[in-house]
Design a protein around this motif. Structure first.
Motif, PDB file in Angstrom:
ATOM      1  N   SER A 109     -38.713   2.817 -16.474  1.00 47.16           N
ATOM      2  CA  SER A 109     -39.401   3.343 -15.290  1.00 47.16           C
ATOM      3  C   SER A 109     -39.449   4.867 -15.386  1.00 47.16           C
ATOM      4  N   PRO A 110     -40.522   5.501 -14.923  1.00 47.63           N
ATOM      5  CA  PRO A 110     -40.560   6.966 -14.897  1.00 47.63           C
ATOM      6  C   PRO A 110     -39.465   7.575 -14.016  1.00 47.63           C
ATOM      7  N   ASP A 111     -38.876   6.764 -13.137  1.00 49.42           N
ATOM      8  CA  ASP A 111     -37.768   7.224 -12.297  1.00 49.42           C
ATOM      9  C   ASP A 111     -36.429   7.141 -13.017  1.00 49.42           C
ATOM     10  N   GLY A 112     -36.413   6.539 -14.209  1.00 52.31           N
ATOM     11  CA  GLY A 112     -35.178   6.384 -14.972  1.00 52.31           C
ATOM     12  C   GLY A 112     -34.618   4.982 -14.821  1.00 52.31           C
ATOM     13  N   GLY A 113     -33.357   4.841 -15.142  1.00 55.01           N
ATOM     14  CA  GLY A 113     -32.712   3.536 -15.064  1.00 55.01           C
ATOM     15  C   GLY A 113     -32.477   2.963 -16.444  1.00 55.01           C
ATOM     16  N   THR A 114     -32.231   1.666 -16.461  1.00 50.85           N
ATOM     17  CA  THR A 114     -31.929   0.966 -17.709  1.00 50.85           C
ATOM     18  C   THR A 114     -33.224   0.551 -18.399  1.00 50.85           C
ATOM     19  N   PRO A 115     -33.404   0.956 -19.657  1.00 51.20           N
ATOM     20  CA  PRO A 115     -34.618   0.546 -20.370  1.00 51.20           C
ATOM     21  C   PRO A 115     -34.554  -0.926 -20.767  1.00 51.20           C
ATOM     22  N   LEU A 116     -35.728  -1.523 -20.932  1.00 52.81           N
ATOM     23  CA  LEU A 116     -35.863  -2.902 -21.410  1.00 52.81           C
ATOM     24  C   LEU A 116     -36.339  -2.851 -22.856  1.00 52.81           C
ATOM     25  N   ARG A 117     -35.580  -3.486 -23.752  1.00 47.69           N
ATOM     26  CA  ARG A 117     -36.020  -3.567 -25.155  1.00 47.69           C
ATOM     27  C   ARG A 117     -37.085  -4.657 -25.235  1.00 47.69           C
ATOM     28  N   VAL A 118     -38.280  -4.258 -25.631  1.00 46.74           N
ATOM     29  CA  VAL A 118     -39.430  -5.162 -25.667  1.00 46.74           C
ATOM     30  C   VAL A 118     -39.488  -5.927 -26.981  1.00 46.74           C
ATOM     31  N   THR A 119     -39.235  -5.251 -28.104  1.00 46.06           N
ATOM     32  CA  THR A 119     -39.299  -5.911 -29.410  1.00 46.06           C
ATOM     33  C   THR A 119     -37.918  -6.434 -29.793  1.00 46.06           C
ATOM     34  N   ARG A 120     -37.914  -7.572 -30.458  1.00 45.41           N
ATOM     35  CA  ARG A 120     -36.654  -8.209 -30.858  1.00 45.41           C
ATOM     36  C   ARG A 120     -36.660  -8.593 -32.334  1.00 45.41           C
ATOM     37  N   SER A 121     -37.798  -8.545 -32.979  1.00 47.60           N
ATOM     38  CA  SER A 121     -37.877  -8.982 -34.374  1.00 47.60           C
ATOM     39  C   SER A 121     -37.315  -7.920 -35.316  1.00 47.60           C
ATOM     40  N   TRP A 122     -36.987  -8.337 -36.523  1.00 43.20           N
ATOM     41  CA  TRP A 122     -36.430  -7.451 -37.541  1.00 43.20           C
ATOM     42  C   TRP A 122     -37.499  -6.465 -37.998  1.00 43.20           C
ATOM     43  N   GLY A 123     -37.100  -5.237 -38.304  1.00 45.61           N
ATOM     44  CA  GLY A 123     -38.010  -4.202 -38.778  1.00 45.61           C
ATOM     45  C   GLY A 123     -38.000  -3.015 -37.842  1.00 45.61           C
ATOM     46  N   ASP A 124     -38.745  -1.991 -38.218  1.00 49.97           N
ATOM     47  CA  ASP A 124     -38.885  -0.796 -37.385  1.00 49.97           C
ATOM     48  C   ASP A 124     -40.189  -0.881 -36.606  1.00 49.97           C
ATOM     49  N   HIS A 125     -40.114  -0.648 -35.301  1.00 49.82           N
ATOM     50  CA  HIS A 125     -41.258  -0.742 -34.389  1.00 49.82           C
ATOM     51  C   HIS A 125     -41.474   0.647 -33.808  1.00 49.82           C
ATOM     52  N   GLU A 126     -42.665   1.220 -34.019  1.00 55.21           N
ATOM     53  CA  GLU A 126     -42.900   2.616 -33.648  1.00 55.21           C
ATOM     54  C   GLU A 126     -44.312   2.803 -33.090  1.00 55.21           C
ATOM     55  N   SER A 127     -44.562   3.985 -32.543  1.00 54.59           N
ATOM     56  CA  SER A 127     -45.888   4.422 -32.074  1.00 54.59           C
ATOM     57  C   SER A 127     -46.515   3.493 -31.036  1.00 54.59           C
ATOM     58  N   PRO A 128     -45.820   3.242 -29.902  1.00 57.37           N
ATOM     59  CA  PRO A 128     -46.399   2.348 -28.895  1.00 57.37           C
ATOM     60  C   PRO A 128     -47.587   2.980 -28.166  1.00 57.37           C
ATOM     61  N   CYS A 129     -48.505   2.133 -27.747  1.00 55.51           N
ATOM     62  CA  CYS A 129     -49.672   2.557 -26.970  1.00 55.51           C
ATOM     63  C   CYS A 129     -50.081   1.394 -26.064  1.00 55.51           C
ATOM     64  N   TRP A 130     -50.280   1.678 -24.784  1.00 47.71           N
ATOM     65  CA  TRP A 130     -50.618   0.656 -23.796  1.00 47.71           C
ATOM     66  C   TRP A 130     -52.089   0.241 -23.871  1.00 47.71           C
ATOM     67  N   SER A 131     -52.337  -1.027 -23.565  1.00 45.37           N
ATOM     68  CA  SER A 131     -53.713  -1.498 -23.394  1.00 45.37           C
ATOM     69  C   SER A 131     -54.251  -0.914 -22.087  1.00 45.37           C
ATOM     70  N   PRO A 132     -55.575  -0.781 -21.949  1.00 43.80           N
ATOM     71  CA  PRO A 132     -56.152  -0.206 -20.731  1.00 43.80           C
ATOM     72  C   PRO A 132     -55.765  -0.953 -19.447  1.00 43.80           C
ATOM     73  N   ASP A 133     -55.495  -2.269 -19.542  1.00 47.75           N
ATOM     74  CA  ASP A 133     -55.105  -3.026 -18.349  1.00 47.75           C
ATOM     75  C   ASP A 133     -53.591  -3.021 -18.119  1.00 47.75           C
ATOM     76  N   GLY A 134     -52.829  -2.398 -19.028  1.00 46.25           N
ATOM     77  CA  GLY A 134     -51.387  -2.299 -18.865  1.00 46.25           C
ATOM     78  C   GLY A 134     -50.614  -3.579 -19.126  1.00 46.25           C
ATOM     79  N   ARG A 135     -51.243  -4.577 -19.706  1.00 50.87           N
ATOM     80  CA  ARG A 135     -50.567  -5.855 -19.950  1.00 50.87           C
ATOM     81  C   ARG A 135     -49.935  -5.949 -21.333  1.00 50.87           C
ATOM     82  N   GLN A 136     -50.422  -5.142 -22.285  1.00 55.12           N
ATOM     83  CA  GLN A 136     -49.939  -5.241 -23.658  1.00 55.12           C
ATOM     84  C   GLN A 136     -49.623  -3.865 -24.227  1.00 55.12           C
ATOM     85  N   ILE A 137     -48.828  -3.872 -25.272  1.00 52.63           N
ATOM     86  CA  ILE A 137     -48.500  -2.661 -26.014  1.00 52.63           C
ATOM     87  C   ILE A 137     -48.830  -2.932 -27.477  1.00 52.63           C
ATOM     88  N   VAL A 138     -49.536  -2.011 -28.090  1.00 50.92           N
ATOM     89  CA  VAL A 138     -49.819  -2.082 -29.513  1.00 50.92           C
ATOM     90  C   VAL A 138     -48.894  -1.078 -30.193  1.00 50.92           C
TER      91      VAL A 138
END
Length: 185
Positions: A114-143
């Motif tokens: 949250s922009p207010d802070g708090g505990t982050p939620l880890r979205v990815t769980r698979s093995w590997g490095d996950h970088e450079s997130p970008c939101w979809s225009p509707d805010g439902r997905q992250i690429v």
């Protein structure tokens, strides 16, 4: 650089005085305002949807962390406290979350906070490095980019961490994905 929501300015990092700091520039490339002046790096700006704040990365605390700058007051506050390397913030279109890449148990994962802070939620769980997130225009997905076995692929996942999929199963490395803007009909 990052375009402002109104498309009139860009937030960029310049090292013109020897230190990477954030600046606002106009469409002609002229500096409007210096936004940060700190001994640490100040990079990777991402605008809030209302154009009043910028999320960015700075190592002013000793390691790269995500901070938020209020553009009116110039007040800066640290957003991330978990992990020793957090980078690449991306503000959701609704303004309710900021996705970022963070180090977790020796790998990089995508987190939402949250922009207010708090505990982050880890979205990815698979093995590997996950970088450079970008939101979809509707805010439902992250690429984002996933690196594993020496190969970089563009993947997408729903904001709740479900439905991870490779978007382009082609040869060669893929990196730094960005959604196109939502087209108005």
């Amino acid at each position: 650089p990052a375009w402002s929501p109104d498309g009139r300015t860009l937030a960029i990092t310049l090292s013109k005085d020897g230190n990477p700091d954030l600046y606002l520039i106009n469409l002609r490339g002229e500096i409007i305002e210096r936004l940060t002046q700190n001994a640490g790096i100040n990079v990777s700006p991402s605008w809030s949807p209302d154009g009043r704040q910028l999320a960015f990365v700075s190592d002013r605390s000793g390691s790269p962390q995500v901070y938020i700058l209020d553009l009116q007051t110039k007040a800066v506050r640290r957003l991330t406290y978990q992990g020793n390397y957090n980078t690449s913030p991306s503000w959701s279109p609704k303004g309710d979350l900021i996705a970022y890449a963070g180090s977790y148990k020796g790998q990089y994962h995508i987190f939402n906070i949250s922009p207010d802070g708090g505990t982050p939620l880890r979205v990815t769980r698979s093995w590997g490095d996950h970088e450079s997130p970008c939101w979809s225009p509707d805010g439902r997905q992250i690429v984002f980019t996933r690196k594993r076995n020496g190969k970089q692929q563009v993947c997408a996942i729903f904001r709740n961490g479900k439905g991870l999929r490779v978007l382009f199963p082609s040869t060669g490395n893929q990196s730094f994905p960005r959604w196109s803007p939502r087209l108005k009909s």
